[in-house]
Write a protein that holds these residues in place. Structure first.
Motif, PDB file in Angstrom:
ATOM      1  N   ALA A  25      82.057  67.269  74.176  1.00 45.12           N
ATOM      2  CA  ALA A  25      81.646  67.054  75.561  1.00 45.12           C
ATOM      3  C   ALA A  25      80.581  68.076  75.963  1.00 45.12           C
ATOM      4  N   MET A  26      80.704  69.288  75.457  1.00 47.23           N
ATOM      5  CA  MET A  26      79.712  70.316  75.763  1.00 47.23           C
ATOM      6  C   MET A  26      78.352  69.924  75.177  1.00 47.23           C
ATOM      7  N   ARG A  27      78.346  69.460  73.938  1.00 45.40           N
ATOM      8  CA  ARG A  27      77.075  69.062  73.310  1.00 45.40           C
ATOM      9  C   ARG A  27      76.411  67.934  74.087  1.00 45.40           C
ATOM     10  N   GLU A  28      77.217  66.985  74.511  1.00 47.58           N
ATOM     11  CA  GLU A  28      76.656  65.870  75.281  1.00 47.58           C
ATOM     12  C   GLU A  28      76.163  66.358  76.640  1.00 47.58           C
ATOM     13  N   GLY A  29      76.929  67.287  77.247  1.00 46.80           N
ATOM     14  CA  GLY A  29      76.545  67.805  78.551  1.00 46.80           C
ATOM     15  C   GLY A  29      75.249  68.585  78.500  1.00 46.80           C
ATOM     16  N   MET A  30      75.018  69.295  77.407  1.00 43.27           N
ATOM     17  CA  MET A  30      73.804  70.099  77.288  1.00 43.27           C
ATOM     18  C   MET A  30      72.558  69.233  77.103  1.00 43.27           C
ATOM     19  N   LYS A  31      72.736  67.959  76.896  1.00 45.20           N
ATOM     20  CA  LYS A  31      71.602  67.033  76.790  1.00 45.20           C
ATOM     21  C   LYS A  31      71.328  66.311  78.109  1.00 45.20           C
ATOM     22  N   HIS A  32      72.154  66.590  79.109  1.00 48.49           N
ATOM     23  CA  HIS A  32      72.026  65.877  80.378  1.00 48.49           C
ATOM     24  C   HIS A  32      70.713  66.232  81.067  1.00 48.49           C
ATOM     25  N   LYS A  33      70.133  65.276  81.747  1.00 48.29           N
ATOM     26  CA  LYS A  33      68.840  65.496  82.406  1.00 48.29           C
ATOM     27  C   LYS A  33      68.954  66.385  83.639  1.00 48.29           C
ATOM     28  N   ASN A  34      70.116  66.391  84.275  1.00 43.16           N
ATOM     29  CA  ASN A  34      70.309  67.210  85.470  1.00 43.16           C
ATOM     30  C   ASN A  34      70.596  68.664  85.032  1.00 43.16           C
ATOM     31  N   ARG A  36      71.657  71.138  86.620  1.00 41.41           N
ATOM     32  CA  ARG A  36      72.884  71.696  87.166  1.00 41.41           C
ATOM     33  C   ARG A  36      74.064  71.403  86.236  1.00 41.41           C
ATOM     34  N   VAL A  37      74.027  70.252  85.602  1.00 41.82           N
ATOM     35  CA  VAL A  37      75.077  69.908  84.643  1.00 41.82           C
ATOM     36  C   VAL A  37      75.009  70.851  83.446  1.00 41.82           C
ATOM     37  N   ARG A  38      73.786  71.060  82.938  1.00 38.22           N
ATOM     38  CA  ARG A  38      73.614  71.965  81.791  1.00 38.22           C
ATOM     39  C   ARG A  38      74.032  73.399  82.163  1.00 38.22           C
ATOM     40  N   GLU A  39      73.729  73.768  83.407  1.00 38.25           N
ATOM     41  CA  GLU A  39      74.099  75.114  83.869  1.00 38.25           C
ATOM     42  C   GLU A  39      75.611  75.270  83.946  1.00 38.25           C
ATOM     43  N   PHE A  40      76.294  74.256  84.479  1.00 40.07           N
ATOM     44  CA  PHE A  40      77.733  74.369  84.651  1.00 40.07           C
ATOM     45  C   PHE A  40      78.473  74.464  83.326  1.00 40.07           C
ATOM     46  N   TRP A  41      77.893  73.899  82.258  1.00 38.96           N
ATOM     47  CA  TRP A  41      78.553  74.013  80.954  1.00 38.96           C
ATOM     48  C   TRP A  41      78.605  75.469  80.494  1.00 38.96           C
ATOM     49  N   ALA A  42      77.699  76.280  80.975  1.00 36.18           N
ATOM     50  CA  ALA A  42      77.726  77.705  80.626  1.00 36.18           C
ATOM     51  C   ALA A  42      78.949  78.385  81.211  1.00 36.18           C
ATOM     52  N   TYR A  43      79.473  77.834  82.309  1.00 31.52           N
ATOM     53  CA  TYR A  43      80.609  78.446  82.970  1.00 31.52           C
ATOM     54  C   TYR A  43      81.955  77.990  82.409  1.00 31.52           C
ATOM     55  N   ARG A  44      81.928  77.016  81.508  1.00 33.26           N
ATOM     56  CA  ARG A  44      83.181  76.573  80.884  1.00 33.26           C
ATOM     57  C   ARG A  44      83.508  77.496  79.721  1.00 33.26           C
ATOM     58  N   THR A  45      83.903  78.727  80.069  1.00 32.48           N
ATOM     59  CA  THR A  45      84.088  79.764  79.055  1.00 32.48           C
ATOM     60  C   THR A  45      85.389  79.619  78.272  1.00 32.48           C
ATOM     61  N   GLU A  46      86.238  78.660  78.651  1.00 32.91           N
ATOM     62  CA  GLU A  46      87.448  78.453  77.859  1.00 32.91           C
ATOM     63  C   GLU A  46      87.127  77.741  76.545  1.00 32.91           C
ATOM     64  N   GLN A  48      84.878  77.787  73.188  1.00 33.40           N
ATOM     65  CA  GLN A  48      84.008  78.602  72.349  1.00 33.40           C
ATOM     66  C   GLN A  48      82.726  77.820  72.108  1.00 33.40           C
ATOM     67  N   ALA A  49      81.629  78.343  72.625  1.00 32.66           N
ATOM     68  CA  ALA A  49      80.370  77.598  72.565  1.00 32.66           C
ATOM     69  C   ALA A  49      79.842  77.522  71.135  1.00 32.66           C
ATOM     70  N   PRO A  50      79.559  76.335  70.628  1.00 29.91           N
ATOM     71  CA  PRO A  50      78.949  76.202  69.304  1.00 29.91           C
ATOM     72  C   PRO A  50      77.542  76.803  69.306  1.00 29.91           C
ATOM     73  N   ALA A  51      77.076  77.216  68.152  1.00 26.45           N
ATOM     74  CA  ALA A  51      75.775  77.872  68.050  1.00 26.45           C
ATOM     75  C   ALA A  51      74.644  76.987  68.568  1.00 26.45           C
ATOM     76  N   ASP A  52      74.729  75.678  68.326  1.00 25.78           N
ATOM     77  CA  ASP A  52      73.645  74.801  68.779  1.00 25.78           C
ATOM     78  C   ASP A  52      73.624  74.687  70.303  1.00 25.78           C
ATOM     79  N   CYS A  53      74.796  74.738  70.938  1.00 30.23           N
ATOM     80  CA  CYS A  53      74.845  74.700  72.404  1.00 30.23           C
ATOM     81  C   CYS A  53      74.294  75.999  72.994  1.00 30.23           C
TER      82      CYS A  53
END
Length: 370
Positions: A25-34, A36-46, A48-53
């Motif tokens: 879901a994070m990978r898909e979210g980081m491709k979102h055009k908005n 704010r969506v990409r920014e909010f994924w940074a706050y989902r710290t629970e 572990q962010a993959p290297a590509d994200c």
């Protein structure tokens, strides 16, 4: 539902910590055009962010997204990512990377940041201790246009100043910088530097010089410090033990208008107090001063002293009197103390007796002293 409504619904979902997200879901979210969506994924710290994200976030076209991802601390950045962050056109992002401790800066990074046009960033790097500065970097910091940076460099202890740098720092136009230099202990001041420091217009600089013990003050310097218009400077001189006060200085110090100054003088044991000074000290309006006098052992308390001390409204003062080794309390005094109408006094008696393991039944140990 329109696009803006769908985005709003998605953002609300991202804010919901009960929603169980995953890496996909994070990978898909980081491709979102908005963004704010990409920014909010940074706050989902629970998650572990993959290297590509991480890379997508740090190289995002929008500054808010790059900033949010730079503030995450669950990844070890590559050198390329660090360099990109430290040279970002957005100063908030450069500041964020300057605050990170997840990388060891190399020479190029240090040079770039110490010369950043933003004051806060130069100051942050002057405060960092994970690199050894070069002589040129030190000199640049000591001559920075802003006093915050100069002060930060003056407070660093991982380098030794030249005599020229010391002299320049002690004469800096900023009082805070002069104070920082006065607090350094890696140089021996000249008599002229001592004289100028003790005469500084800023009280904190004078206090810093009063606290230095690597010079022998002259009688006139001592007298000037003891009569300084700032209480902290007077207190600093009263606490120095490398000089012997005159009777007049003792009398003046014990009657200073400031309790902390009187307390510092009461702690000095290089003078024999007069009966009047003892009387005044034991009746001082400050509990701290009364406590120090109650703990002094260079005088024999009178019956009146003991009576006043045992009815003090401060528990610590009463306890100090009870713990004196030169007084043995009578059974009558013990009973009076344990039945005192002031609760604090009763509690002080109880605590002191408990610590000494004394009881009212051990009359053989309770001998009259008065």
């Amino acid at each position: 539902m329109g696009k803006s409504d769908r985005d709003a619904a998605l953002l609300e979902k991202l804010r919901d910590k009960n929603w169980k997200a995953d890496e996909h879901a994070m990978r898909e979210g980081m491709k979102h055009k908005n963004y704010r969506v990409r920014e909010f994924w940074a706050y989902r710290t629970e998650i572990q962010a993959p290297a590509d994200c991480v890379e997508m976030g740090l190289s995002d076209a929008h500054a808010d997204v790059r900033l949010a991802w730079s503030e995450r601390d669950d990844y070890i950045p590559t050198r390329e990512q660090v360099m990109r962050g430290l040279t970002d056109q957005d100063e908030s992002i450069r500041q964020s990377w300057s605050n990170k401790k997840s990388f060891t800066p190399d020479a190029e990074m240090i040079d770039i940041c110490l010369n950043d046009p933003i004051l806060q960033i130069r100051w942050t790097w002057a405060e960092r201790t994970d690199f050894t500065p070069t002589p040129q970097q030190i000199e640049n910091g000591l001559t920075d246009e802003h006093e915050w940076v100069r002060e930060a460099w003056a407070r660093r202890k991982d380098w030794t100043p030249t005599s020229f740098q010391v002299q320049r720092g002690l004469k800096d136009r900023s009082a805070d910088v002069r104070k920082a230099w006065a607090e350094r202990t890696d140089f021996i001041p000249t008599p002229h530097q001592v004289f100028k420091g003790l005469s500084d217009e800023y009280w904190e600089v004078r206090k810093a010089w009063a606290e230095r013990l690597d010079y022998t003050p002259t009688p006139s310097q001592i007298e000037k410090g003891l009569t300084d218009n700032d209480k902290d400077v007077r207190e600093a001189w009263a606490e120095r033990m490398d000089w012997t006060p005159t009777p007049g200085q003792v009398e003046r110090g014990l009657t200073d208008s400031i309790a902390h100054v009187r307390a510092s003088w009461a702690r000095r044991m290089d003078f024999t107090p007069t009966p009047e000074q003892i009387e005044i000290g034991l009746a001082d309006e400050s509990w701290e001063v009364r406590l120090i006098w109650a703990q002094r052992t260079d005088f024999t308390p009178t019956t009146e002293h003991m009576k006043v001390g045992l009815t003090d409204d401060d528990e610590d003062v009463v306890k100090a009197w009870l713990n004196r080794k030169d007084i043995v309390w009578t059974a009558e005094q013990l009973v009076e103390g344990l039945q005192h109408p002031v609760e604090r006094v009763r509690q002080a008696w109880e605590k002191a007796l408990q610590e000494k393991n004394e009881t009212l039944h051990s009359d053989s140990e309770i001998l009259p002293s008065i």
